[in-house]
Scaffold this motif. Sequence first.
Motif, PDB file in Angstrom:
ATOM      1  N   GLU A  14      13.672  -7.401  11.653  1.00 45.94           N
ATOM      2  CA  GLU A  14      12.660  -8.668  12.002  1.00 45.94           C
ATOM      3  C   GLU A  14      11.514  -8.125  12.805  1.00 45.94           C
ATOM      4  N   PHE A  15      10.260  -8.491  12.403  1.00 45.65           N
ATOM      5  CA  PHE A  15       9.149  -7.981  13.073  1.00 45.65           C
ATOM      6  C   PHE A  15       8.253  -9.317  13.445  1.00 45.65           C
ATOM      7  N   SER A  16       7.524  -9.107  14.487  1.00 46.23           N
ATOM      8  CA  SER A  16       6.572 -10.212  15.046  1.00 46.23           C
ATOM      9  C   SER A  16       5.238  -9.892  14.904  1.00 46.23           C
ATOM     10  N   GLN A  17       5.008  -8.663  14.657  1.00 46.08           N
ATOM     11  CA  GLN A  17       3.327  -8.167  14.270  1.00 46.08           C
ATOM     12  C   GLN A  17       3.371  -7.067  13.605  1.00 46.08           C
ATOM     13  N   VAL A  18       2.110  -6.919  12.892  1.00 40.60           N
ATOM     14  CA  VAL A  18       1.812  -5.682  12.171  1.00 40.60           C
ATOM     15  C   VAL A  18       1.246  -4.658  12.945  1.00 40.60           C
ATOM     16  N   PRO A  19       1.917  -3.135  12.939  1.00 39.25           N
ATOM     17  CA  PRO A  19       1.479  -2.270  13.828  1.00 39.25           C
ATOM     18  C   PRO A  19      -0.110  -1.806  13.402  1.00 39.25           C
ATOM     19  N   VAL A  20      -0.576  -1.008  14.081  1.00 36.97           N
ATOM     20  CA  VAL A  20      -2.098  -0.352  14.213  1.00 36.97           C
ATOM     21  C   VAL A  20      -1.567   1.005  14.230  1.00 36.97           C
ATOM     22  N   ILE A  21      -2.096   1.835  13.307  1.00 39.44           N
ATOM     23  CA  ILE A  21      -1.860   3.323  13.277  1.00 39.44           C
ATOM     24  C   ILE A  21      -3.061   4.137  12.966  1.00 39.44           C
ATOM     25  N   PHE A  46       0.979  -2.123   7.656  1.00 39.47           N
ATOM     26  CA  PHE A  46       0.478  -1.407   8.838  1.00 39.47           C
ATOM     27  C   PHE A  46      -1.194  -1.627   8.667  1.00 39.47           C
ATOM     28  N   TYR A  47      -1.750  -1.813   9.798  1.00 35.96           N
ATOM     29  CA  TYR A  47      -3.076  -1.574   9.721  1.00 35.96           C
ATOM     30  C   TYR A  47      -3.476  -0.042  10.035  1.00 35.96           C
ATOM     31  N   ILE A  48      -4.453   0.473   9.760  1.00 36.19           N
ATOM     32  CA  ILE A  48      -5.039   1.806   9.854  1.00 36.19           C
ATOM     33  C   ILE A  48      -6.514   1.659  10.336  1.00 36.19           C
ATOM     34  N   VAL A  49      -6.520   2.644  11.270  1.00 32.44           N
ATOM     35  CA  VAL A  49      -8.039   2.938  11.963  1.00 32.44           C
ATOM     36  C   VAL A  49      -8.324   4.382  12.001  1.00 32.44           C
ATOM     37  N   THR A  52      -1.297  -0.464  -1.255  1.00 33.04           N
ATOM     38  CA  THR A  52      -2.616  -1.385  -1.220  1.00 33.04           C
ATOM     39  C   THR A  52      -3.222  -1.034  -0.070  1.00 33.04           C
ATOM     40  N   ILE A  53      -4.759  -0.898  -0.142  1.00 31.33           N
ATOM     41  CA  ILE A  53      -5.549  -0.955   0.982  1.00 31.33           C
ATOM     42  C   ILE A  53      -6.368  -1.878   1.080  1.00 31.33           C
ATOM     43  N   LEU A  54      -6.256  -2.838   2.058  1.00 25.31           N
ATOM     44  CA  LEU A  54      -7.090  -4.140   1.806  1.00 25.31           C
ATOM     45  C   LEU A  54      -8.199  -4.190   2.951  1.00 25.31           C
ATOM     46  N   LYS A  55      -9.352  -4.249   2.725  1.00 23.40           N
ATOM     47  CA  LYS A  55     -10.460  -4.704   3.468  1.00 23.40           C
ATOM     48  C   LYS A  55     -10.665  -6.456   3.368  1.00 23.40           C
ATOM     49  N   GLN A  56     -10.661  -6.901   4.460  1.00 28.13           N
ATOM     50  CA  GLN A  56     -10.761  -8.386   4.766  1.00 28.13           C
ATOM     51  C   GLN A  56     -11.823  -8.784   5.680  1.00 28.13           C
ATOM     52  N   ASP A  57     -12.314  -9.865   5.410  1.00 31.99           N
ATOM     53  CA  ASP A  57     -13.367 -10.274   6.341  1.00 31.99           C
ATOM     54  C   ASP A  57     -13.068 -10.896   7.406  1.00 31.99           C
ATOM     55  N   CYS A  90      -2.803  -2.059   5.217  1.00 29.23           N
ATOM     56  CA  CYS A  90      -1.963  -1.283   4.164  1.00 29.23           C
ATOM     57  C   CYS A  90      -0.781  -1.740   3.991  1.00 29.23           C
ATOM     58  N   ASN A  91      -0.150  -2.032   2.617  1.00 34.33           N
ATOM     59  CA  ASN A  91       1.228  -2.315   2.349  1.00 34.33           C
ATOM     60  C   ASN A  91       1.770  -1.603   1.261  1.00 34.33           C
ATOM     61  N   ILE A  92       3.026  -1.732   1.269  1.00 32.92           N
ATOM     62  CA  ILE A  92       3.462  -0.756   0.078  1.00 32.92           C
ATOM     63  C   ILE A  92       4.109  -1.773  -1.077  1.00 32.92           C
ATOM     64  N   GLY A  93       4.116  -1.164  -2.289  1.00 41.19           N
ATOM     65  CA  GLY A  93       4.336  -2.070  -3.552  1.00 41.19           C
ATOM     66  C   GLY A  93       5.756  -1.663  -3.859  1.00 41.19           C
ATOM     67  N   ASP A  94       6.096  -2.570  -5.064  1.00 46.19           N
ATOM     68  CA  ASP A  94       7.368  -2.626  -5.822  1.00 46.19           C
ATOM     69  C   ASP A  94       7.623  -1.037  -6.058  1.00 46.19           C
ATOM     70  N   MET A  95       6.866  -0.279  -6.682  1.00 47.16           N
ATOM     71  CA  MET A  95       7.366   1.138  -7.222  1.00 47.16           C
ATOM     72  C   MET A  95       7.733   1.739  -5.931  1.00 47.16           C
ATOM     73  N   LEU A  96       7.241   1.883  -4.935  1.00 45.82           N
ATOM     74  CA  LEU A  96       7.623   2.685  -3.947  1.00 45.82           C
ATOM     75  C   LEU A  96       8.919   1.997  -3.226  1.00 45.82           C
ATOM     76  N   ASP A  97       9.196   0.822  -3.301  1.00 44.39           N
ATOM     77  CA  ASP A  97      10.525   0.019  -2.896  1.00 44.39           C
ATOM     78  C   ASP A  97      11.421   0.873  -3.788  1.00 44.39           C
ATOM     79  N   ARG A  98      11.243   0.845  -5.170  1.00 41.61           N
ATOM     80  CA  ARG A  98      12.033   1.214  -6.056  1.00 41.61           C
ATOM     81  C   ARG A  98      12.535   2.857  -5.869  1.00 41.61           C
TER      82      ARG A  98
END
Length: 340
Positions: free
Chosen positions: A10-17, A46-49, A216-221, A246-254
């Motif tokens: 369980e997690f309550s926030q997305v970490p920043v790395i 996870f967020y990346i900076v 996946t590497i996401l830029k959001q406004d 960033c988030n991982i997808g089904d193939m890395l899960d597999r």
Amino acid sequence: MNISQVVQEEFSQVPVIDISALVSRKGDRLKVASQIGQACRQSGFFYIVGHGVDEGLQQRLEQLSRQFFAQDLETKLEIRMALAGKAWRGYFPVGDELTSGKPDLKEGIYFGAELAADHPLVKAQTPMHGSNLFPSNIPLFRETVLEYMEAMTQLGHKLMAGIALSLGLEEFYFAERYTSDPLTLFRIFNYPPDLSPLEGDNRWGVGEHTDYGVLTILKQDESGGLQVKSKSGWIAAPPIPGSFVCNIGDMLDRMTGGLYRSTPHRVQNLSRRDRLSFPFFFDPNFDVEVQPIPLNEVAIADDYQERWDGASVHEFRGTYGDYVLSKVSKVFPELQRTVL
């Protein structure tokens, strides 16, 4: 192999790395890799900076994208997806893309690696390969998108090296087996404001889903609206200046036997203004067969009963192309015949 059951925490926030050590190849790369590994085990997000991607390039991309979506529908449809055929590129209007069979409250443009007509994969009529469709009336749109995609591709290679190190593998493990010629897919999405949400009616910019590939590497406004699923409920992943999500997808899960879980997420735009989102998908080579990685202390903890689609990524057999085509054919049913 030591067998242990893998249970997502369980997690309550997305970490920043801060990944500057991975980008520069200076400093404590293993520490960064360890932080990435912990995030992949805990939340899959996870967020990346410290990523080194030019801020000016990002600003140009956002400005040109807003310019495109501000046009009338007829003009935007001049680069509609139907014109790209098997390449699976171009514009789609609000409601044309489906998630779990329900229309999304978003419009967007699909892009991929820019390949000439004489490229072997294009000549072979390989689905999802070809040239992009760009608006002819917006100067520098093409150049900016391609420059951004190149920057994201290089960043993807660096992040996958960090993910490999986090698993105790050689840093080029994925590059040598899966991503030497990655399937890179880029989307620019515009989520109109949901100005009239009905009581009890879930109107989603994009409904609950997981991503298909490895990263996946996401830029959001600045609008917010991204939500990530935790055991305790949905967690907001608001925009953080200077970061990507960033988030991982089904193939890395597999590949990891469920150790790194592709976590469901969704978007609801309640900002009362248009929301721009720029997901870049760094995925395995189209024709590579995705296999589990021999890891210690890992056993498949198949969560198909909990997944939004009830499907098991661990039972899948075949190439990544097989997997991604099985998915995208459900996203745009009217284009399925053209692509497949």
